[in-house]
Write a protein that holds these residues in place. Structure first.
Motif, mmCIF file in Angstrom:
data_model
loop_
_atom_site.group_PDB
_atom_site.id
_atom_site.type_symbol
_atom_site.label_atom_id
_atom_site.label_comp_id
_atom_site.label_asym_id
_atom_site.label_seq_id
_atom_site.Cartn_x
_atom_site.Cartn_y
_atom_site.Cartn_z
ATOM 1 N N LYS A 3 3.218 0.969 -13.779
ATOM 2 C CA LYS A 3 1.930 0.831 -13.598
ATOM 3 C C LYS A 3 0.738 -0.448 -13.920
ATOM 4 C CE LYS A 3 2.399 4.876 -11.395
ATOM 5 N NZ LYS A 3 2.984 5.225 -10.339
ATOM 6 N N TRP A 4 0.269 -0.552 -12.786
ATOM 7 C CA TRP A 4 -0.722 -1.765 -12.891
ATOM 8 C C TRP A 4 -2.317 -1.041 -12.712
ATOM 9 C CZ3 TRP A 4 -0.252 -6.321 -15.336
ATOM 10 C CH2 TRP A 4 -1.336 -7.354 -15.203
ATOM 11 N N PRO A 5 -3.082 -0.957 -13.764
ATOM 12 C CA PRO A 5 -4.785 -0.930 -13.371
ATOM 13 C C PRO A 5 -4.988 -1.366 -12.024
ATOM 14 C CG PRO A 5 -4.545 -2.488 -15.376
ATOM 15 C CD PRO A 5 -3.412 -2.289 -14.851
ATOM 16 N N ASP A 6 -5.193 -1.989 -11.639
ATOM 17 C CA ASP A 6 -5.896 -2.763 -10.553
ATOM 18 C C ASP A 6 -4.594 -2.344 -9.471
ATOM 19 O OD1 ASP A 6 -7.618 -4.390 -11.741
ATOM 20 O OD2 ASP A 6 -6.616 -5.994 -12.178
ATOM 21 N N ASP A 7 -5.567 -2.356 -7.968
ATOM 22 C CA ASP A 7 -5.222 -2.808 -6.636
ATOM 23 C C ASP A 7 -5.344 -2.668 -5.964
ATOM 24 O OD1 ASP A 7 -3.812 -0.368 -5.890
ATOM 25 O OD2 ASP A 7 -5.173 1.619 -4.508
ATOM 26 N N ASP A 8 -4.473 -2.690 -5.028
ATOM 27 C CA ASP A 8 -3.778 -3.886 -3.358
ATOM 28 C C ASP A 8 -4.294 -4.444 -3.818
ATOM 29 O OD1 ASP A 8 -3.806 -1.854 -2.089
ATOM 30 O OD2 ASP A 8 -6.227 -1.311 -2.139
ATOM 31 N N PHE A 35 -7.983 -5.646 0.367
ATOM 32 C CA PHE A 35 -6.870 -7.514 -0.645
ATOM 33 C C PHE A 35 -7.283 -8.383 -1.514
ATOM 34 C CE2 PHE A 35 -3.964 -4.917 2.757
ATOM 35 C CZ PHE A 35 -3.190 -4.581 1.460
ATOM 36 N N ARG A 36 -6.723 -7.950 -2.467
ATOM 37 C CA ARG A 36 -7.755 -9.514 -3.148
ATOM 38 C C ARG A 36 -6.062 -10.324 -3.935
ATOM 39 N NH1 ARG A 36 -10.155 -6.487 -8.335
ATOM 40 N NH2 ARG A 36 -8.416 -4.926 -7.699
ATOM 41 N N PHE A 37 -6.046 -11.203 -3.944
ATOM 42 C CA PHE A 37 -5.244 -12.436 -4.406
ATOM 43 C C PHE A 37 -5.147 -13.362 -5.743
ATOM 44 C CE2 PHE A 37 -6.544 -12.700 -0.238
ATOM 45 C CZ PHE A 37 -5.811 -11.736 0.580
ATOM 46 N N THR A 38 -3.817 -13.527 -6.785
ATOM 47 C CA THR A 38 -3.666 -13.897 -7.668
ATOM 48 C C THR A 38 -2.500 -14.922 -8.001
ATOM 49 O OG1 THR A 38 -3.823 -14.094 -10.324
ATOM 50 C CG2 THR A 38 -2.758 -11.936 -8.481
ATOM 51 N N ALA A 63 4.325 -9.929 -4.318
ATOM 52 C CA ALA A 63 4.407 -8.381 -5.050
ATOM 53 C C ALA A 63 3.680 -8.201 -4.608
ATOM 54 C CB ALA A 63 4.725 -8.186 -6.619
ATOM 55 N N VAL A 64 2.767 -6.939 -4.197
ATOM 56 C CA VAL A 64 1.343 -6.364 -3.592
ATOM 57 C C VAL A 64 1.608 -5.136 -4.431
ATOM 58 C CG1 VAL A 64 2.131 -5.269 -2.097
ATOM 59 C CG2 VAL A 64 0.304 -5.561 -2.488
ATOM 60 N N VAL A 65 0.338 -4.979 -5.570
ATOM 61 C CA VAL A 65 0.158 -3.607 -5.919
ATOM 62 C C VAL A 65 -0.648 -2.471 -4.997
ATOM 63 C CG1 VAL A 65 -1.101 -2.462 -7.970
ATOM 64 C CG2 VAL A 65 0.740 -4.865 -8.219
ATOM 65 N N HIS A 66 -0.074 -1.589 -5.002
ATOM 66 C CA HIS A 66 -0.991 -0.478 -3.526
ATOM 67 C C HIS A 66 -0.266 0.688 -4.900
ATOM 68 C CE1 HIS A 66 -2.049 1.123 -0.325
ATOM 69 N NE2 HIS A 66 -1.063 1.470 -0.058
ATOM 70 N N ARG A 67 -1.594 1.446 -4.513
ATOM 71 C CA ARG A 67 -1.838 2.673 -5.699
ATOM 72 C C ARG A 67 -1.332 2.292 -7.059
ATOM 73 N NH1 ARG A 67 0.240 6.160 0.023
ATOM 74 N NH2 ARG A 67 -1.911 5.710 1.147
ATOM 75 N N GLY A 68 -1.469 1.542 -8.023
ATOM 76 C CA GLY A 68 -0.607 1.211 -8.836
ATOM 77 C C GLY A 68 0.242 0.962 -8.636
ATOM 78 N N GLU A 69 1.564 0.860 -7.888
ATOM 79 C CA GLU A 69 2.665 0.311 -8.057
ATOM 80 C C GLU A 69 3.158 -0.949 -7.373
ATOM 81 O OE1 GLU A 69 6.822 2.448 -5.842
ATOM 82 O OE2 GLU A 69 4.476 3.637 -6.503
ATOM 83 N N ALA A 70 4.222 -1.258 -7.904
ATOM 84 C CA ALA A 70 4.154 -2.671 -7.355
ATOM 85 C C ALA A 70 5.106 -2.691 -6.782
ATOM 86 C CB ALA A 70 5.314 -3.536 -8.293
ATOM 87 N N LEU A 78 5.537 -6.090 4.253
ATOM 88 C CA LEU A 78 5.763 -4.401 5.721
ATOM 89 C C LEU A 78 4.408 -4.045 4.564
ATOM 90 C CD1 LEU A 78 8.882 -3.662 5.933
ATOM 91 C CD2 LEU A 78 7.698 -5.257 7.130
ATOM 92 N N THR A 79 3.966 -3.076 3.323
ATOM 93 C CA THR A 79 2.866 -3.138 2.382
ATOM 94 C C THR A 79 2.104 -3.581 3.069
ATOM 95 O OG1 THR A 79 4.796 -1.696 0.960
ATOM 96 C CG2 THR A 79 1.995 -1.667 0.548
#
Length: 135
Positions: A3-8, A35-38, A63-70, A78-79
């Motif tokens: 899991k990742w603590p930051d979302d979107d 959405f934020r970007f890195t 990749a995108v972290v959405h709802r804590g999931e990559a 598509l997400t």
């Protein structure tokens, strides 16, 4: 998958012209500024990449972290698209078998520098977009 603590948060290759245009495409349509970007070249982006098994020195996916999931590869694209206003129809593309979607994604990813080019350094976003970049 961890899991990742930051979302979107969208992880992208900051020297890839195609990837940087993808970020601008999303930012322009993301009216809610969800959405934020890195860039993977940043400390934060490299940490996120390593957490999800992406080599920061040779990225082969965004990749995108959405709802804590990559979500990786075509699932990531598509997400993100499916959460933009007017783009919810892209959820239907998840019905296409994942191996087929990822084969097309991989073909573009492997050839992105040759087809679209590469910056010498990470692209510099305008002030509005810069506020949404995590480094």
């Amino acid at each position: 998958m961890p899991k990742w603590p930051d979302d979107d948060v969208i992880l992208f290759d900051g020297v890839c012209i195609f990837c940087s245009r993808w970020v601008r495409f999303i930012a322009k349509r993301d009216t809610a500024k969800r959405f934020r970007f890195t860039p993977i070249q940043s400390d934060y982006g490299a940490r996120l990449a390593r957490t999800f098994g992406i080599d920061p020195n040779d990225p082969d996916t965004n990749a995108v972290v959405h709802r804590g999931e990559a979500f990786l590869q075509s699932d990531a694209a598509l997400t993100v698209l499916s959460h933009l206003p007017g783009w919810s129809w892209t959820r239907a593309l998840l019905a296409v078998p994942k191996p087929l979607r990822n084969a097309v994604y991989g073909l573009i990813a492997r050839n992105r520098y040759r087809i679209f080019g590469k910056y010498d350094a990470c692209f510099v976003p305008d002030a509005d977009l810069r506020a949404r970049v995590i480094e």
